[in-house]
Write an enzyme that holds these catalytic residues in place. Structure first.
Site, mmCIF file in Angstrom:
data_model
loop_
_atom_site.group_PDB
_atom_site.id
_atom_site.type_symbol
_atom_site.label_atom_id
_atom_site.label_comp_id
_atom_site.label_asym_id
_atom_site.label_seq_id
_atom_site.Cartn_x
_atom_site.Cartn_y
_atom_site.Cartn_z
ATOM 1 N N ARG A 1 0.846 -1.187 0.000
ATOM 2 C CA ARG A 1 0.000 0.000 0.000
ATOM 3 C C ARG A 1 0.885 1.242 0.000
ATOM 4 N NH1 ARG A 1 -1.998 -3.591 3.919
ATOM 5 N NH2 ARG A 1 -4.157 -4.321 3.593
ATOM 6 N N HIS B 1 -3.295 2.741 -5.853
ATOM 7 C CA HIS B 1 -3.725 1.518 -5.176
ATOM 8 C C HIS B 1 -4.050 0.413 -6.180
ATOM 9 C CE1 HIS B 1 -4.873 -0.483 -1.446
ATOM 10 N NE2 HIS B 1 -5.918 -0.997 -2.088
ATOM 11 N N ARG C 1 -1.349 -2.196 -6.432
ATOM 12 C CA ARG C 1 -1.431 -3.283 -5.436
ATOM 13 C C ARG C 1 -2.363 -4.373 -5.952
ATOM 14 N NH1 ARG C 1 -1.513 -4.900 0.023
ATOM 15 N NH2 ARG C 1 -3.560 -5.473 0.849
ATOM 16 N N HIS D 1 -3.558 -9.326 4.486
ATOM 17 C CA HIS D 1 -4.986 -9.255 4.778
ATOM 18 C C HIS D 1 -5.314 -9.949 6.088
ATOM 19 C CE1 HIS D 1 -6.052 -8.568 0.299
ATOM 20 N NE2 HIS D 1 -6.138 -7.446 0.962
ATOM 21 N N TYR E 1 -8.862 -11.727 -5.451
ATOM 22 C CA TYR E 1 -7.803 -11.756 -6.455
ATOM 23 C C TYR E 1 -7.752 -13.084 -7.198
ATOM 24 C CZ TYR E 1 -6.255 -7.667 -3.881
ATOM 25 O OH TYR E 1 -6.204 -6.451 -3.266
#
Length: 376
Positions: free
Chosen positions: A202, A309, A312, A335, A344
């Site tokens: 991030r 972002h 990422r 996460h 993802y």
């Protein structure tokens, strides 16, 4: 003034001839309260409600709910010292812009489902659904605490799906585009793009990196903090990662490690605590300054709407496409839950083509017996 008593209800006749009905009841604390209505029917309905609430253990003092949402929200925030400074700042912004202008002066006891529904409909006419969903979740959290504090009986945030956000699909760029974006950025900040686009960091995590976080011997970068800007004053503070899993050591792709080595070679006088990426005067890089640079670079690279972002997201999609498991994606991204990492795992066209080619090799291969005969 004539008075007539019913079971728990007292009828009064005023000098004007109008009737009033007083319902007297006792709170769990032992205090007595009186509710006055204009009809015996309303009095009996209120009395039945009190009895039902008492049976469920949910009877509250109506005077307690007279605090306004504005006053209670301050108490609510003060009672959450565990919140990160950036989260408190976000909540204050939501309260200031979206909740308090319309609901701030409303007493908690007067907030009902219709009021919340009206507020939500008004907000949807002025701001996006994502902002309204965030605001609704904050209101619901505040009122959940009010229920727990015994100020109101139920939470009026009862609109199904009102707190859910439906995210648009994020933009994804491939490795070639990430390299092209890095080429457009000022060389001082080139590696910021690579760490986001190939490692999934991030922006706050990238800005929080110091020299000591890069281990070129083992080819890793350690994420243990992030740099945040708080409030309209823009004060900069180092904070814990977004979740406990946010503290992580990531193995660098060799190409990124090479770039970081070159970056460090341009910092011969840097100490172990020196920031990897700084502003013009050597201090922490300001977000507004980075946003200026990013806007220029992404436009020059042909991606004028790409958010930082999104890099990422691109990195994590790349990891998923190369076969990373949910657990591996969760560890890479930092996460807190596997649910966040699962997004993802969507299929990409290139990965689908590669999988189809693998299946094709299997289904078109001759049976074992035929291969043996062909060999003879």
């Amino acid at each position: 003034m004539a008075r007539t008593k019913y079971a728990g209800i007292e009828r009064r006749v005023l000098a004007s001839g109008a009737e009033r009905f007083d319902v007297r009841y006792r709170l769990p604390s032992g205090k007595s309260r009186t509710k006055t209505t204009t009809t015996i029917t309303a009095a009996r309905e209120f009395q039945a409600t009190v009895l039902a609430q008492r049976a469920r253990g949910g009877l509250v003092d109506p005077k307690a709910g007279r605090v306004t949402l504005a006053d209670y929200s301050e108490r609510w925030l003060d009672g959450k010292p565990e919140l990160r400074a950036s989260t408190v700042d976000m909540y204050r912004g939501i309260l200031r812009l979206h909740l308090l202008p319309e609901l701030g002066r409303v007493q908690l006891s007067r907030l009902d489902v219709a009021t919340v529904r009206s507020w939500r409909a008004d907000r949807l006419r002025h701001v996006g659904p994502g902002t309204v969903a965030k605001s609704y979740r904050v209101l619901r959290a505040i009122l959940n605490t009010a229920v727990a504090d015994g100020l109101i009986v139920t939470n009026p945030c009862q609109i199904n799906g009102a707190g859910q956000e439906h995210h648009e699909e994020r933009s994804v760029v491939g490795p070639a585009e990430v390299w092209a974006l890095a080429d457009e950025v000022d060389p001082r900040w080139r590696c910021m793009v690579l760490l986001a686009g190939f490692c999934g960091l991030r922006l706050g995590e990238v800005l929080g990196l110091a020299v000591r976080h890069v281990d070129l011997l083992h080819g890793t970068v350690t994420v243990e903090r992030q740099l945040q800007e708080i409030g309209r004053s823009g004060s900069q503070v180092f904070a814990e990662p977004k979740s406990k899993r946010g503290r992580r050591a990531l193995v660098l792709p060799a190409a990124v490690a090479k770039e970081l080595r070159q970056h460090l070679e341009q910092m011969p006088d840097a100490g172990s605590d020196s920031l990897l990426f700084t502003g013009a005067q050597g201090g922490p890089l300001r977000r507004y300054r980075w946003n200026q640079e990013w806007t220029r670079a992404r436009t020059a690279a042909g991606h004028p709407t790409l958010r930082f972002h999104d890099l990422r997201h691109s990195a994590m999609t790349l990891f998923a496409a190369t076969g990373a498991t949910i657990a591996e994606l969760q560890a890479q991204a930092g996460h807190a839950s596997s649910a966040a990492a699962m997004r993802y795992q969507h299929a990409t066209h290139d990965r689908a083509v590669a999988l189809a080619e693998l299946v094709d090799r299997v289904i078109t291969a001759p049976p074992e017996g035929e291969r043996a005969m062909d060999a003879r």
